[in-house]
Enzyme design. Structure first.
Site, PDB file in Angstrom:
ATOM      1  N   CYS C  86      25.148  20.786   1.663  1.00  0.00           N
ATOM      2  CA  CYS C  86      26.578  20.496   1.689  1.00  0.00           C
ATOM      3  C   CYS C  86      27.207  21.002   2.991  1.00  0.00           C
ATOM      4  O   CYS C  86      26.952  20.452   4.045  1.00  0.00           O
ATOM      5  CB  CYS C  86      27.252  21.098   0.450  1.00  0.00           C
ATOM      6  N   HIS C 203      23.859  19.418  -4.221  1.00  0.00           N
ATOM      7  CA  HIS C 203      23.579  20.848  -4.351  1.00  0.00           C
ATOM      8  C   HIS C 203      22.375  21.106  -5.244  1.00  0.00           C
ATOM      9  O   HIS C 203      22.538  21.329  -6.453  1.00  0.00           O
ATOM     10  CB  HIS C 203      24.781  21.542  -5.004  1.00  0.00           C
ATOM     11  N   GLU C 205      20.714  23.727  -5.560  1.00  0.00           N
ATOM     12  CA  GLU C 205      20.755  25.087  -6.129  1.00  0.00           C
ATOM     13  C   GLU C 205      21.594  25.127  -7.393  1.00  0.00           C
ATOM     14  O   GLU C 205      21.515  26.067  -8.178  1.00  0.00           O
ATOM     15  CB  GLU C 205      21.263  26.083  -5.080  1.00  0.00           C
TER      16      GLU C 205
END
Ligand SMILES: Nc1ncnc2c1ncn2[C@@H]1O[C@H](COP(=O)(O)OP(=O)(O)O)[C@@H](O)[C@H]1O
Ligand SMILES: [Mg+2]
Lengths: 746, 81, 237, 81
Positions: C86, C203, C205
């Site tokens: 990002c 994302h 994560e």
């Protein structure tokens, strides 16, 4: 002192006389300014204080009740949940983006000043209708508010996990923007906004002071009229980056023991933070404005003391630890300026290059602010609106009304709103936005917190006492539906001009209703906010208490959401309706009436229901849970089918007769908004245990159908009333809000 | 005809964007940069026969849509072509 | 295996990447403050999401001036795996590690939602454990993720197999509707010529644990671990 | 001395903001507005003795920081004061 000066400061002659008595002399101009903001409604709660005392604020879990920057409750594992709600209604009307953004910024500061890491945001919004005469303006306001909330929260990296949006005429000229922030702190290390320890240095850190927002607190304490435009410079521009630096630097500083106390400079800026910190610590605070970092030249002490520039903090640290403190702020490229020190004399002493320009006992500003027990009068409109002549209603086809309800902006999916919010940052969000109450896990523990805001202005308009009870009950029920036990509440009381006895009556009724409900449900209030003067050109909003409830989930993995989880599960209705249509969305939308008695509530039964939900969830007996609110059980059932990939249900309801007319029976059964009802689902075979648990707690419960297929079929006493493909219903519901915005501009 | 509209925050309104850029420039060694303010600027193509008329339309648009008079002020220019 | 997570003052997904690497994956992880000049022996570098320096000018615009970026450049030049997520991707673009630039989402709105991306390339340290064409359900959260590059650059990215992720629908088709932000050719992530530097808007994560709605993102982290293990084998061999 | 820097998207780059504003203006009845493009504009206070010097500093800052050459171009002006 002439009247013009007093009027400009929003002070009455009596208040002025009090100032003279408190000082034993005539005040200087700077002192008048200081008194005016501290004694404004916004800061002093002078109209509400006597009534707020009625709210129960104690409980075994309460670590911090009202009075500090935010409240706190014990959540086990040595941790505290810190939370508070705040309104930014007026600024958001004037400048939607910045007004809403700075509202978010303000409430976040309240949380991290307590030593808590903010982990979730919610927002409760009220606007006028999206179409009709004010539609263009309302859409622009809503678009700006939503972008502003996102702009600030997304940047700073705090997940927005919930909220609510409702639409009604009285908010067209006065939208409501209430924001709630939740943080987590070590339970034994909550930081207070206290100044103590004679000679300890007072630091200023954050953005420089400008002339912005002077008299913002006073503005929030007056009605809107066509002269409000002149007061416009009170709007500020938010700087989330600065706030992020402050947040991280303050939390880092709190790891040391160099800090005595900290408070953010919100409403009434430097004035409020200095005298409140002094008053709490029973100490004096002396500052010299010469040391206050200034953005503009030639600012007077008056302006510096009253400025409401955003993203500023006031800290008191231990003498001898200055270097350490300054080093932490330097790391974050912040400059901490020493502007004064704590004194023994209990005075707020403001100097300008050594010359004293104000000297006021802190207690006079804070504890001895005027308190009014304003006159109340039951409004005349009540008798008229409470009468509902059901015979005069022309009843249509439930299936068509059902579709209309799904498309009603108040009921329709708010995905258009929360898709613009970062709902997942910090990877704690368990229940995705829109599925239920917001649920965030607490990393490092098994637990999670559920949180919800609720409030129905229409109910409160018809009956503020019961409306407030219903608001608390619904917020608590929503967290219970996630499988949580409600442990604390915060409240934002949005009302009109308290100087009008009818408004004051609404206020008192609502506070007393809230207090009663809190006691009955055993949920303490740990803080909140009062926003009065929500009127434009003499037209008040609906009385709108917005309640935020925090609940604790012992096992995060047992969190429930509203969506049906599996084909062939049993659908059970907990609680029972009596076909109450008063104040309902159905009555407003389909019959254009805001009338009748709002739904009744039996608080003992509500409490039993919530306890039942927590227990059944913890025992793993439930697959989903969703409360019945706007649009009644029919809308609740539909919402249970949404976000499942099109899973349907077949349900049959027992007709609810109540006092209503015969031709109304199916509408009342489907769309009535009786309280204390939840639609749950469970595996086939588990339902006897659910029913048994319910029976032992005195909660009515009935299996009403089963999930399966791709259609939602709802019958009333065997006669099919609604039969609709889930995909179609979901399309109506999920696309309705967006339709209004498709063609509007940036 | 082309019109240009410049929208800036009013001088009394804090400009965090400009401030952040100025700070960054300082840390990059541009110490001679005292202050930065950031604004928006629009190039509008309007159908108009005279510069006056273009000015008029652009001003109206600026007032109604491009600027928020609460915090921003604007200026319209019709560049000679 | 040690992951370094670079912390800019406005990073806000730094904890999330750290959490994924350390607590979900069980690897070593360390935060590196942007004013530092060494990566302290890290094996993998993550530039996390957030708004590095406020990003009021342009996303990621000022981060390339942070002291740590010299060390990141060194590390990348030596072939070390660098993942920009990002804002981290935006920084990689602004700092010239990767070609192109970010425009605002085509509807001018911030989008936070789960999307599906298709793995286009498995020859990067972050996709090596994935299958070509594999679909991953991963959240996005950005207002400026509309990837743009001049036509010749896009052409080159495509022909050299450097488009690593593409937005797609549930069936794996790259369509306008599946593209949340207007990115050219549905590009969600790319890599550099040497293929060790990868940037993507979604994302991963945030998608490492089922409790959060998806664990599909884990494969990027697992790939990095596998890549380093391979390299370790190569190094010792 | 004041310098002004205008940063605009290159003509080849689609400008969603300008497009949205143009659409909004059309729906408000401004049918005479053919096209809108939005840019950024910076007012920089530079310490400089001559306009040339100010121009030089501002250009460097624009080149290095204010504009991204992949998508934007810039123009520097030193207004006569
Ligand atoms: N302004 C908002 N911001 C974030 N989430 C919102 C907002 N408004 C509604 N939501 C979410 O949409 C869902 C439905 O809201 P609502 O209809 O008020 O729920 P309920 O009737 O269960 O209280 C909830 O999960 C809520 O958190
Ligand atoms: Mg609700």
């Amino acid at each position: 002192m002439n009247d013009e000066v007093l009027e400009r400061h929003g002070l009455t002659r009596e208040e002025y006389d009090r100032i003279v008595r408190a000082l034993g002399r005539e005040p200087s101009e700077t002192e008048i300014g200081i008194f005016s903001v501290m004694w404004s409604e916004h800061c002093s709660y002078k109209s509400s204080r006597v009534h707020l005392k009625k709210l129960p604020t104690r409980g075994p879990r309460v670590l911090q009740g009202p009075g500090e920057n935010a409240g706190a409750v014990d959540i086990g594992d040595g941790l505290a949940a810190v939370f508070k709600i705040e309104s930014h209604n007026h600024p958001s009307f004037i400048e939607p983006y910045q007004g809403a953004a700075t509202g978010v910024g303000g409430i976040i500061r309240d949380i991290f000043t307590m030593g808590a890491r903010p982990i979730a945001l919610l927002n409760a919004l009220r606007f006028g209708p999206l179409d009709g005469p004010d539609g263009v303006r309302t859409r622009r306001i809503m678009d700006g508010v939503v972008r502003g909330i996102g702009g600030y929260g997304n940047s700073i990296g705090i997940a927005t996990v919930g909220g609510e949006v409702a639409f009604d005429e009285p908010y067209a000229g006065n939208p409501l923007v209430n924001v709630l922030c939740l943080g987590v702190a070590p339970a034994n290390a909550l930081v207070k906004g206290t100044a103590s320890g004679i000679g300890n240095p007072v630091y200023y850190v954050g953005a420089k002071t400008g002339r912005d927002g002077i008299h913002g607190a006073t503005m929030a304490s007056a009605e809107f009229d066509d002269r409000s435009a002149e007061k416009r410079p009170a709007v500020q521009v938010g700087d989330p980056f600065m706030e992020k630096l402050l947040l991280e630097a303050c939390l880092e500083l709190m790891q040391t023991d160099a800090l005595i106390g900290v408070q953010d400079m919100g409403a009434a800026g430097l004035t409020c933070s200095t005298c409140e910190m002094g008053a709490r610590g029973g100490a004096g605070v002396e500052i010299d404005v010469m040391h206050v970092p200034q953005r503009e030249t030639g600012m007077t002490p008056y302006e510096i003391m009253l400025s409401e520039s955003q993203e500023r903090m006031l800290l008191v640290v231990k003498k001898g630890r200055e270097a350490e403190v300054e080093r932490i702020f330097e790391k974050w490229d912040l400059h901490a300026s020493r502007i004064g020190e704590v004194t023994a004399d209990g005075l707020l002493r403001v100097k300008d290059r050594g010359r004293v320009v104000a000297e006021i006992p802190n207690r006079a500003l804070v504890d001895e602010a005027p308190v009014y027990n304003r006159p109340v009068k039951r409004p005349a409109y009540l008798d008229e609106v409470r009468a509902l002549d059901v015979a005069s209603l022309t009843i249509g086809r439930p299936a068509a009304d059902f579709r209309r309800l799904l498309a009603s902006p108040t009921i329709a999916s708010k995905a258009w709103v929360y898709r613009q919010y970062d709902t997942m940052v910090r990877t704690n969000t368990i229940a995705a936005a829109g599925l239920t109450a917001g649920v965030v896990r607490i990393k490092g523990t098994e637990r999670a917190l559920a949180i919800s805001t609720d409030g129905n202005g229409r109910y409160c308009y018809l009956d503020p006492r019961r409306g407030a009870m219903l608001a608390l009950a619904e917020a608590a029920r929503n967290v219970a539906c996630a499988g949580a036990v409600p442990i604390g509440a915060t409240n934002c009381l949005n009302f009109g001009n308290p100087e009008r006895p009818e408004i004051m009556w609404q206020f008192v009724e609502a506070v007393e209703g809230l207090a009663e409900a809190c006691r009955a449900l055993d949920i303490p209030i740990t803080g909140g906010n009062v926003s009065l003067y929500n009127e434009t050109d003499g037209r008040a909003i609906y009385p709108t208490p917005v309640i935020g409830v925090v609940g604790l989930i012992e096992h995060a993995s047992r969190t429930l959401t509203r969506a049906f989880a599996a084909d062939g599960s049993s659908i059970i209705l907990l609680g029972e309706g009596t076909g109450e249509l008063g104040g309902s969305e159905y009555l407003k939308l389909v019959h254009n009436r805001v009338r009748g008695e709002c739904p009744s509530i039996d608080l003992a039964r509500e409490r039993a229901l919530q306890a039942l939900l927590a227990r059944a969830a913890a025992d793993g007996l439930l697959l989903s849970a969703h409360d019945c609110s706007d649009g009644g059980v029919a809308v609740a059932l539909a919402e249970c089918c949404f976000d499942t990939g099109g899973l349907g249900a077949v349900v049959d309801l027992t007709p609810e007769l109540s006092a209503s007319h015969e031709n109304l029976v199916s509408a009342a059964t489907l769309f009535g908004e009786s309280a204390s009802r939840v639609v749950v689902s469970s595996r086939v075979g588990d339902e006897p245990r659910v029913l048994e648990l319910a029976a032992t707690r005195g909660v009515p419960a009935r299996v009403i159908g089963r999930t399966g297929g791709t259609r939602l079929r709802v019958g009333v006493a065997g006669a099919v009333a609604i039969d609709c493909a889930v995909a179609e219903a979901e399309q109506i519901w999920s696309g309705a809000l967006e339709m209004f915005f498709r063609r509007t501009a940036a | 005809m082309k019109a240009r509209v410049f929208v800036t925050l009013k001088p009394s309104v804090f400009d965090p964007q400009g401030k952040t850029i100025a700070d960054a420039l300082h840390s990059l060694g541009y110490t001679g940069v005292a202050d930065v303010r950031q604004g928006k600027f629009f190039e509008i193509d309007v159908e108009a026969r005279t510069a006056d008329q273009a000015f008029h339309v652009a001003s109206e648009v600026a007032d109604k849509v491009l600027a928020n008079p609460v915090i921003e002020s604007y200026r319209v220019e019709i560049p000679e072509s | 295996m040690k992951f370094a997570v670079v912390v800019f003052p406005g990073s806000n997904c730094d904890d999330d990447s750290y959490h994924a690497a350390k607590h979900v994956l069980g690897q070593e992880a360390e935060f590196i403050w942007h004013k530092e000049t060494s990566l302290k022996g890290a094996d993998v570098v993550i530039l996390p999401g957030g708004f590095a320096h406020g990003d009021y000018l342009r996303t990621g615009a000022l981060a390339r001036f942070s002291p740590i970026m010299g060390a990141v450049a060194e590390f990348a030049k030596r072939g070390g795996p660098v993942l920009g997520i990002c804002n981290g991707f935006q920084i990689l673009l602004e700092a010239g590690f990767l070609p192109g630039a970010m425009l605002r989402n085509r509807d001018l709105k911030f989008h936070c939602e789960h999307v599906i991306v298709r793995v286009e390339q498995t020859e990067t340290p972050f996709t090596l454990r994935a299958a070509k064409g594999q679909r991953l359900r991963i959240p996005i959260a950005h207002g400026e993720g509309n990837y743009y590059a001049p036509a010749d650059v896009v052409q080159q990215l495509e022909s050299s197999g450097r488009v690593v992720f593409r937005y797609c629908d549930e069936r794996g088709d790259v369509t306008e509707r599946a593209n949340p932000n207007g990115a050219v050719n549905g590009i969600a992530g790319i890599c550099n010529e040497a293929r060790n530097v990868v940037g993507l808007m979604p994302h991963p994560e945030r998608a490492c644990e089922g409790a959060l709605g998806s664990a599909d993102g884990l494969i990027l982290f697992e790939s990095a671990v596998a890549a380093m293990a391979q390299e370790g084998v190569m190094r010792t061999a």
